[in-house]
Design an enzyme around this catalytic site. Sequence first.
Site, PDB file in Angstrom:
ATOM      1  N   CYS A  19       0.825  -1.212   0.000  1.00  0.00           N
ATOM      2  CA  CYS A  19       0.000   0.000   0.000  1.00  0.00           C
ATOM      3  C   CYS A  19       0.858   1.260   0.000  1.00  0.00           C
ATOM      4  O   CYS A  19       0.921   1.987   0.998  1.00  0.00           O
ATOM      5  CB  CYS A  19      -0.928  -0.017   1.202  1.00  0.00           C
ATOM      6  SG  CYS A  19      -2.092  -1.347   1.058  1.00  0.00           S
ATOM      7  N   GLU A  20       1.561   1.482  -1.084  1.00  0.00           N
ATOM      8  CA  GLU A  20       2.407   2.661  -1.286  1.00  0.00           C
ATOM      9  C   GLU A  20       2.410   2.925  -2.784  1.00  0.00           C
ATOM     10  O   GLU A  20       2.626   1.982  -3.558  1.00  0.00           O
ATOM     11  CB  GLU A  20       3.875   2.365  -0.903  1.00  0.00           C
ATOM     12  CG  GLU A  20       4.134   2.047   0.522  1.00  0.00           C
ATOM     13  CD  GLU A  20       4.352   3.277   1.388  1.00  0.00           C
ATOM     14  OE1 GLU A  20       4.592   4.377   0.856  1.00  0.00           O
ATOM     15  OE2 GLU A  20       4.259   3.116   2.608  1.00  0.00           O
TER      16      GLU A  20
END
Length: 426
Positions: free
Chosen positions: A355-356
Amino acid sequence: MDHFQYNNGTLRCEGVAVSDIVAAHGTPLYIYSARTFQDHFGRLRDAFAELDPVICYSVKSCHNLHILRILKGSGSSFDIVSGGELSRVLEIGGDPSRVVFAGVGKTDDEIRRAIEVGIGWFNVESEQELMRIDRIASEVKKPATCALRVNPDVDPKTHRYTTTGKKETKFGVDVDRARRVFAEFGTSDYVSLSAIHIHIGSPVNTIDPYVQSTTRAVELIDALRNDGHEINALNIGGGFGAHYEGDEAPPAKDYAEAVIPILRDKSLRLLLEPGRSISANAGVLIGRTIFTKSGGDKQFLITDAAMTELIRPALYEAYHFTWPVSPGEDFEPENRRSDLSMAGCQLMDVVGPVCESGDFLAKNRMLPPMERGDLLAVFSAGAYAGVMGSRYNSRPLAAEVLVEGDTFRLIRRRETYDDMVGCERL
Ligand code: LLP
């Protein structure tokens, strides 16, 4: 360059099909080629043979015990930066008296242990560190041999995060200060300050910075000898290039032919600290396509390999050639360059599930069509890949496999959930 080649439309490592290794050990997976490690080490050793150097493979670039054993078998010694790396070298039976220990923040415990086991050289980065080594050596009553790390103030023209030999850096001391350090610490009962260490950055794909920095180091050594100090060794560090696109790294002999004349007849023991030039091309990272999707004008390939397995693209915008493991004969890549495109390729970003938005392995690449389930290889992932791996998003560290000729074996098992939370179960 390495022993990862396409044959009959599929990627092979030495004598083994990569898809067979994946069938046995899953993804994400690092695959290393023993022969590539040996070839690159051998080329450096042969290139510098005239000076019979101590070649200290930089453990930080790829630290798996099985790989350290292979390099030890080729005659390598080791460059370490922590007590953990020292433990790795001792575990494989490495000779501590040929090990160099670098790092700007060595703790008392690390210094004590290194002295106790008889480390070859401390690469000393500051006056305070020298004082601590002196104090601890006198407590332990064992001598410590030290090389002062000097910044030759040479620009290696590499990424700003991996430039180290300029004046404004946390590493080492500048040349002017070096003579004062020798004047102050050059005579001690327990510390023998008898060598100079330089390391200008990494990767350095040109020869000239080595010529400049070695020349400056030799000038300093001449001045120190005139001051009455006995200097018997020069460590010129690592940073020699590797092939990410295929032809950017000068061959080992080019570095050697430029540096050897500066050192010939200087009565100096030469030390080298190569990491990436030995390990980068010796490994690939394999991921499996989980989904494909489009976003705006882009196609995204979402793989189970992510920034947690290879953070270099996110951290340095580093380029790694990326290609399907089994593209078929029509799509066997002609080279590994960033502009490679073949008829039928599509523009894609290769991203991971983390989640980046920085979680990408490749951006804007022309890649052959790929579907869910297809395997993807990320090349030149032997250096600073697995060693910089993280468990972010509670992703277990990936498995590692070593190929030797026609055989392969697991050299690090995939972590389990229990491995990940074991230290928290208190
Ligand atoms: N010696 C010293 C003192 C070093 O600091 C390094 C690397 C080496 C030798 C080995 O350098 P090599 O031959 O591997 O280039 N994570 C970055 C690279 C950091 C390099 C740290 N020091 C990357 O992925 O590019």
